[in-house]
Design a protein around this motif. Structure first.
Motif, PDB file in Angstrom:
ATOM      1  N   GLY A   1       0.873  -1.265  -0.070  1.00 58.72           N
ATOM      2  CA  GLY A   1       0.019  -0.138   0.121  1.00 58.72           C
ATOM      3  C   GLY A   1       0.672   1.376  -0.035  1.00 58.72           C
ATOM      4  O   GLY A   1       1.925   1.348   0.717  1.00 58.72           O
ATOM      5  N   VAL A   2       0.477   2.365  -0.644  1.00 58.09           N
ATOM      6  CA  VAL A   2       0.962   3.601  -0.700  1.00 58.09           C
ATOM      7  C   VAL A   2       0.177   4.745   0.042  1.00 58.09           C
ATOM      8  O   VAL A   2      -0.980   4.762  -0.394  1.00 58.09           O
ATOM      9  CB  VAL A   2       1.301   4.036  -2.212  1.00 58.09           C
ATOM     10  N   CYS A   3       0.661   5.222   1.059  1.00 61.62           N
ATOM     11  CA  CYS A   3      -0.100   6.314   1.739  1.00 61.62           C
ATOM     12  C   CYS A   3       0.726   7.459   2.514  1.00 61.62           C
ATOM     13  O   CYS A   3       1.897   7.319   2.303  1.00 61.62           O
ATOM     14  CB  CYS A   3      -0.706   5.501   2.935  1.00 61.62           C
ATOM     15  N   GLY A   4       0.153   8.368   3.024  1.00 56.50           N
ATOM     16  CA  GLY A   4       0.799   9.449   3.230  1.00 56.50           C
ATOM     17  C   GLY A   4       1.212  10.023   4.639  1.00 56.50           C
ATOM     18  O   GLY A   4       1.909  11.009   4.991  1.00 56.50           O
ATOM     19  N   SER A   5       1.218   8.799   5.773  1.00 55.71           N
ATOM     20  CA  SER A   5       1.934   9.249   6.854  1.00 55.71           C
ATOM     21  C   SER A   5       2.527   7.658   7.594  1.00 55.71           C
ATOM     22  O   SER A   5       2.033   6.770   7.202  1.00 55.71           O
ATOM     23  CB  SER A   5       0.851   9.775   7.872  1.00 55.71           C
ATOM     24  N   ASP A   6       3.437   7.922   8.437  1.00 56.29           N
ATOM     25  CA  ASP A   6       4.034   6.938   9.108  1.00 56.29           C
ATOM     26  C   ASP A   6       2.989   6.071   9.955  1.00 56.29           C
ATOM     27  O   ASP A   6       3.028   5.018   9.769  1.00 56.29           O
ATOM     28  CB  ASP A   6       5.057   7.111   9.933  1.00 56.29           C
ATOM     29  N   GLU A   7       2.064   6.838  10.520  1.00 60.75           N
ATOM     30  CA  GLU A   7       1.040   6.139  11.102  1.00 60.75           C
ATOM     31  C   GLU A   7       0.252   5.414  10.223  1.00 60.75           C
ATOM     32  O   GLU A   7      -0.436   4.291  10.812  1.00 60.75           O
ATOM     33  CB  GLU A   7       0.107   7.243  11.909  1.00 60.75           C
ATOM     34  N   LYS A   8      -0.144   5.991   9.226  1.00 63.21           N
ATOM     35  CA  LYS A   8      -1.007   5.148   8.208  1.00 63.21           C
ATOM     36  C   LYS A   8      -0.183   3.875   7.708  1.00 63.21           C
ATOM     37  O   LYS A   8      -0.764   2.778   7.567  1.00 63.21           O
ATOM     38  CB  LYS A   8      -1.493   6.007   7.049  1.00 63.21           C
ATOM     39  N   CYS A   9       0.957   3.881   7.496  1.00 63.22           N
ATOM     40  CA  CYS A   9       1.928   2.780   7.170  1.00 63.22           C
ATOM     41  C   CYS A   9       1.640   1.773   8.284  1.00 63.22           C
ATOM     42  O   CYS A   9       1.625   0.498   7.921  1.00 63.22           O
ATOM     43  CB  CYS A   9       3.374   3.132   7.081  1.00 63.22           C
ATOM     44  N   ASP A  10       1.622   2.281   9.501  1.00 63.07           N
ATOM     45  CA  ASP A  10       1.526   1.265  10.673  1.00 63.07           C
ATOM     46  C   ASP A  10       0.429   0.498  10.583  1.00 63.07           C
ATOM     47  O   ASP A  10       0.249  -0.582  10.663  1.00 63.07           O
ATOM     48  CB  ASP A  10       1.675   2.059  11.792  1.00 63.07           C
ATOM     49  N   TRP A  11      -0.888   1.337  10.419  1.00 61.76           N
ATOM     50  CA  TRP A  11      -2.084   0.885  10.201  1.00 61.76           C
ATOM     51  C   TRP A  11      -2.358  -0.376   9.166  1.00 61.76           C
ATOM     52  O   TRP A  11      -2.598  -1.428   9.359  1.00 61.76           O
ATOM     53  CB  TRP A  11      -3.187   1.486   9.778  1.00 61.76           C
ATOM     54  N   LEU A  12      -1.523  -0.058   7.909  1.00 60.57           N
ATOM     55  CA  LEU A  12      -1.606  -0.797   6.794  1.00 60.57           C
ATOM     56  C   LEU A  12      -1.058  -2.374   6.998  1.00 60.57           C
ATOM     57  O   LEU A  12      -1.509  -3.320   6.934  1.00 60.57           O
ATOM     58  CB  LEU A  12      -0.867  -0.274   5.754  1.00 60.57           C
ATOM     59  N   VAL A  13       0.297  -2.165   7.852  1.00 64.82           N
ATOM     60  CA  VAL A  13       0.862  -3.424   7.945  1.00 64.82           C
ATOM     61  C   VAL A  13       0.336  -4.250   9.418  1.00 64.82           C
ATOM     62  O   VAL A  13       0.070  -5.288   9.268  1.00 64.82           O
ATOM     63  CB  VAL A  13       2.469  -3.153   8.236  1.00 64.82           C
ATOM     64  N   ASN A  14       0.058  -3.307  10.431  1.00 64.89           N
ATOM     65  CA  ASN A  14      -0.311  -4.022  11.524  1.00 64.89           C
ATOM     66  C   ASN A  14      -1.622  -4.138  11.873  1.00 64.89           C
ATOM     67  O   ASN A  14      -2.090  -5.001  12.734  1.00 64.89           O
ATOM     68  CB  ASN A  14       0.371  -3.291  12.945  1.00 64.89           C
ATOM     69  N   GLU A  15      -2.549  -3.259  11.249  1.00 63.32           N
ATOM     70  CA  GLU A  15      -4.071  -3.532  11.636  1.00 63.32           C
ATOM     71  C   GLU A  15      -4.630  -4.126  10.434  1.00 63.32           C
ATOM     72  O   GLU A  15      -5.662  -5.134  10.426  1.00 63.32           O
ATOM     73  CB  GLU A  15      -4.622  -2.231  11.729  1.00 63.32           C
TER      74      GLU A  15
END
Ligand SMILES: NC(=O)c1ccc[n+]([C@@H]2O[C@H](COP(=O)([O-])OP(=O)(O)OC[C@H]3O[C@@H](n4cnc5c(N)ncnc54)[C@H](OP(=O)(O)O)[C@@H]3O)[C@@H](O)[C@H]2O)c1
Length: 335
Positions: free
Chosen positions: A177-191
């Motif tokens: 996934g491509v997204c615009g914040s580190d927090e969102k990167c964390d959601w993508l992988v961990n949630e």
């Protein structure tokens, strides 16, 4: 009939660039009567979508632009509080085009009665509404992902993108996934269970794509356009599929974009590109909702909602979609 004061947001002028406060106007109107065949709805939630920016413009588009002075068109979920049609009664829950307003009078034939009301009700606008269905048909019907393939999703942490990635995982794909914040990167992988995430504002996109998609991209689910699309084309495999769902990076542009760099890769790699609009699949929505519901119940699909309180919050909230500060499906609770 009990008198109802309907609060509404109408389009005052067409935005130039970002939507500004003066582009919309609040007004109030008394509902005097319900015509035969129609119902009065107390709206509960109304959707706030990137496509509002398209509808507010006069560009050539997939529906008529919203007329100046008209209530802003929007999908919504509401409760029938008065009826002059035998198919609907007070208390029934319906979805449909209800507009940015607290109440709607609609012909019963334009509405979709909800027989099994989900919990929370707002999910009728997110995973069991436009965004879930968009993800479902765009990925499965157009992207045709196969187990073992690599699926890239832009706008990946958003309402559509997060569901696309999770469906691709269910189908046995590798998902980036491509997204615009580190927090969102964390959601993508961990949630949401994505295999990898790329933060496009901070990372070098071509390098990150090579690293996270070493075997190339077989399905690219495009929500954004611009540089992310141009770089992704360079990593797409022969006979891959590009699902053109949205181009949000273009919606606020004040002049036409200059064209897509690396467009020639569509020819060189024989990439199949197809745009689509979720309403093309209207007759098949129940099929998507049944399967999405079973995946949600099994814990295979999670979703986020960003709900603002009150009609008055909508003008400020709509730009969250364009600066990336929404956390999931954006909507307003209006009653
Ligand atoms: N074809 C259809 O029928 C259909 C139906 C529904 C939605 N859509 C499209 O699907 C896309 C996603 O819609 P959604 O409702 O799920 O919204 P969303 O993804 O929940 O919210 C929009 C997100 O887009 C990202 N974004 C905004 N401007 C950007 C830019 N310049 N460059 C890169 N990313 C940007 C932001 O996330 P970041 O923090 O990651 O930047 C923002 O959070 C939109 O393009 C929309 O038009 C199409």
């Amino acid at each position: 009939m009990q008198k109802v004061l309907n609060k509404q947001i109408v389009l005052e002028k067409r935005p130039v660039g970002k939507i500004a406060d003066g582009d919309m106007r609040f007004c109030e109107q008394a509902v005097e009567d319900i015509p035969d065949g129609a119902v009065l709805i107390q709206n509960q939630y109304v959707s706030i979508d990137p496509t509002h920016r398209i509808w507010m413009s006069s560009m050539r588009q997939y529906m008529d632009p919203i007329e100046l002075g008209a209530v802003i068109r929007a999908l919504g979920v509401g409760k029938v509080i008065g009826s002059k049609d035998s198919s609907l009664k007070a208390g029934d829950i319906v979805t449909g085009e209800l507009g940015w307003q607290t109440h709607s009078v609609r012909n019963a034939k334009e509405l979709f009665p909800v027989k099994m009301v989900p919990e929370p009700l707002s999910s009728l606008l997110s995973v069991y509404g436009l965004t879930g269905v968009t993800a479902y048909f765009g990925l499965l019907d157009i992207g045709e992902p196969k187990a073992g393939e690599t699926v890239l999703v832009s706008g990946a942490a958003g309402a559509v993108g997060s569901v696309v990635g999770q469906i691709a995982k269910i189908k046995g794909c590798k998902v980036v996934g491509v997204c615009g914040s580190d927090e969102k990167c964390d959601w993508l992988v961990n949630e949401f269970g994505f295999d990898a995430a790329i933060q496009y504002k901070r990372q070098n996109i071509p390098e990150a794509l090579k690293e996270s998609c070493p075997e190339g991209i077989d399905v690219y689910f495009e929500n954004v356009g611009g540089a992310i699309l141009e770089h992704s084309l360079m990593q797409m495999n022969q006979f891959s599929r590009l699902v053109l769902c949205g181009l949000i990076s273009n919606y606020n542009l004040t002049s036409a974009p200059e064209g897509v760099k690396n467009f020639a890769q569509i020819l060189m790699q024989r990439i199949k590109v197809q745009g689509f609009i979720a309403s093309d699949y209207l007759s098949r929505w129940p099929e998507a909702i049944a399967e999405l519901s079973s995946w949600v119940q099994q814990g295979k699909i999670k979703y986020k909602e960003d709900i603002v309180e009150g009609l008055s919050q909508i003008p400020a909230a709509v730009n969250k979609l364009f600066d990336g500060t929404n956390s999931g499906k954006l909507m307003a609770k209006v009653n």
